[in-house]
Write a protein that holds these residues in place. Structure first.
Motif, PDB file in Angstrom:
ATOM      1  N   ALA A   1       2.305  -1.356  -3.530  1.00 35.44           N
ATOM      2  CA  ALA A   1       0.873  -1.700  -3.489  1.00 35.44           C
ATOM      3  C   ALA A   1       0.739  -2.116  -5.459  1.00 35.44           C
ATOM      4  O   ALA A   1      -0.135  -2.209  -5.565  1.00 35.44           O
ATOM      5  CB  ALA A   1       0.247  -0.016  -3.466  1.00 35.44           C
ATOM      6  N   ARG A   2       1.435  -1.655  -6.091  1.00 33.16           N
ATOM      7  CA  ARG A   2       1.562  -2.185  -7.444  1.00 33.16           C
ATOM      8  C   ARG A   2       1.443  -3.381  -7.370  1.00 33.16           C
ATOM      9  O   ARG A   2       1.208  -4.055  -8.077  1.00 33.16           O
ATOM     10  CB  ARG A   2       2.075  -1.147  -8.333  1.00 33.16           C
ATOM     11  CG  ARG A   2       1.810   0.076  -8.829  1.00 33.16           C
ATOM     12  CD  ARG A   2       2.478   0.951  -9.990  1.00 33.16           C
ATOM     13  NE  ARG A   2       3.396   1.510  -9.548  1.00 33.16           N
ATOM     14  CZ  ARG A   2       4.060   2.348  -8.645  1.00 33.16           C
ATOM     15  NH1 ARG A   2       2.444   3.293  -8.743  1.00 33.16           N
ATOM     16  NH2 ARG A   2       4.583   3.278  -7.946  1.00 33.16           N
ATOM     17  N   GLU A   3       2.492  -3.659  -6.992  1.00 37.84           N
ATOM     18  CA  GLU A   3       3.606  -4.972  -7.061  1.00 37.84           C
ATOM     19  C   GLU A   3       1.965  -6.693  -6.285  1.00 37.84           C
ATOM     20  O   GLU A   3       2.413  -7.478  -6.880  1.00 37.84           O
ATOM     21  CB  GLU A   3       5.122  -5.899  -6.224  1.00 37.84           C
ATOM     22  CG  GLU A   3       5.345  -6.118  -6.627  1.00 37.84           C
ATOM     23  CD  GLU A   3       6.698  -7.025  -5.519  1.00 37.84           C
ATOM     24  OE1 GLU A   3       7.281  -7.457  -5.600  1.00 37.84           O
ATOM     25  OE2 GLU A   3       7.444  -6.021  -6.280  1.00 37.84           O
TER      26      GLU A   3
ATOM     27  N   GLU B   1      -0.882  -5.605  -5.716  1.00 39.95           N
ATOM     28  CA  GLU B   1      -1.955  -5.160  -6.295  1.00 39.95           C
ATOM     29  C   GLU B   1      -2.830  -6.698  -6.227  1.00 39.95           C
ATOM     30  O   GLU B   1      -2.727  -7.663  -6.632  1.00 39.95           O
ATOM     31  CB  GLU B   1      -2.477  -4.789  -7.399  1.00 39.95           C
ATOM     32  CG  GLU B   1      -3.410  -4.214  -7.642  1.00 39.95           C
ATOM     33  CD  GLU B   1      -3.893  -3.110  -8.521  1.00 39.95           C
ATOM     34  OE1 GLU B   1      -5.086  -2.044  -8.982  1.00 39.95           O
ATOM     35  OE2 GLU B   1      -2.794  -3.158  -9.582  1.00 39.95           O
TER      36      GLU B   1
ATOM     37  N   SER C   1      -3.363   6.649  -7.246  1.00 35.85           N
ATOM     38  CA  SER C   1      -2.634   5.996  -6.011  1.00 35.85           C
ATOM     39  C   SER C   1      -3.646   5.288  -5.628  1.00 35.85           C
ATOM     40  O   SER C   1      -4.840   4.722  -5.519  1.00 35.85           O
ATOM     41  CB  SER C   1      -2.808   6.558  -5.108  1.00 35.85           C
ATOM     42  OG  SER C   1      -1.578   5.653  -3.558  1.00 35.85           O
ATOM     43  N   LEU C   2      -3.202   3.294  -5.298  1.00 37.46           N
ATOM     44  CA  LEU C   2      -3.776   2.713  -5.166  1.00 37.46           C
ATOM     45  C   LEU C   2      -4.033   2.474  -2.957  1.00 37.46           C
ATOM     46  O   LEU C   2      -4.421   1.538  -2.746  1.00 37.46           O
ATOM     47  CB  LEU C   2      -2.710   1.056  -5.543  1.00 37.46           C
ATOM     48  CG  LEU C   2      -2.983   0.687  -6.699  1.00 37.46           C
ATOM     49  CD1 LEU C   2      -1.956  -0.063  -7.385  1.00 37.46           C
ATOM     50  CD2 LEU C   2      -4.328   0.589  -7.711  1.00 37.46           C
TER      51      LEU C   2
ATOM     52  N   GLU D   1       3.512   3.112  -2.899  1.00 34.34           N
ATOM     53  CA  GLU D   1       3.018   2.766  -3.695  1.00 34.34           C
ATOM     54  C   GLU D   1       3.836   1.852  -4.627  1.00 34.34           C
ATOM     55  O   GLU D   1       2.933   1.175  -5.389  1.00 34.34           O
ATOM     56  CB  GLU D   1       3.304   4.076  -4.407  1.00 34.34           C
ATOM     57  CG  GLU D   1       2.357   5.491  -3.814  1.00 34.34           C
ATOM     58  CD  GLU D   1       2.341   6.720  -4.456  1.00 34.34           C
ATOM     59  OE1 GLU D   1       3.631   7.435  -4.966  1.00 34.34           O
ATOM     60  OE2 GLU D   1       1.918   7.908  -3.829  1.00 34.34           O
ATOM     61  N   ASP D   2       5.016   1.516  -5.075  1.00 36.99           N
ATOM     62  CA  ASP D   2       5.475   0.823  -5.672  1.00 36.99           C
ATOM     63  C   ASP D   2       5.219  -1.370  -5.190  1.00 36.99           C
ATOM     64  O   ASP D   2       4.208  -1.697  -5.537  1.00 36.99           O
ATOM     65  CB  ASP D   2       6.841   0.473  -5.985  1.00 36.99           C
ATOM     66  CG  ASP D   2       8.197   1.470  -6.477  1.00 36.99           C
ATOM     67  OD1 ASP D   2       7.023   2.068  -7.415  1.00 36.99           O
ATOM     68  OD2 ASP D   2       9.522   1.180  -6.334  1.00 36.99           O
TER      69      ASP D   2
END
Length: 111
Positions: A46-48, A50, A2-3, A43-44
């Protein structure tokens, strides 16, 4: 992996206040259903976002002083910090679309 980073009173200054990028704080509790339901969207995001916007989690039961300092009265509460100051605040279960609408204007150095 996880980010989403967990921050504490001890690490808050480094993780949030001294961050070179905006930071979205997720004030949550382990018993909170809407908090759990918001996790996939967080979580989505955090990925987008980042490298442009960090997302940290604060458990209000573990870190009551942080919750008090930011006037958190219910969970989940989300506060976006930019240049050490709160610039956005919203509460309740969140969706990917809501997160994008709040975070996009602050991503990539945009004003």
């Amino acid at each position: 992996m996880s980010l989403l980073k967990v921050t504490t009173t001890d690490s808050f200054e480094d993780d949030v206040l001294n961050s070179p990028i905006p930071v979205l704080i997720d004030f949550h509790a382990v018993w909170c259903g809407p908090c759990k339901a918001s996790m996939p969207a967080l979580e989505d995001a955090a990925r987008e976002f980042e490298g442009e916007i960090a997302i940290v989690k604060v458990d209000i039961e573990q870190e009551p002083k942080l919750a008090e300092a930011y006037g958190v009265r219910s969970v989940p509460t989300f506060i976006l910090i930019k240049d050490r100051e709160p610039v956005e605040r919203f509460m309740g279960q969140t969706s990917r679309g809501k997160l994008a609408s709040v975070l996009e204007p602050h991503a990539g150095g945009k004003q």
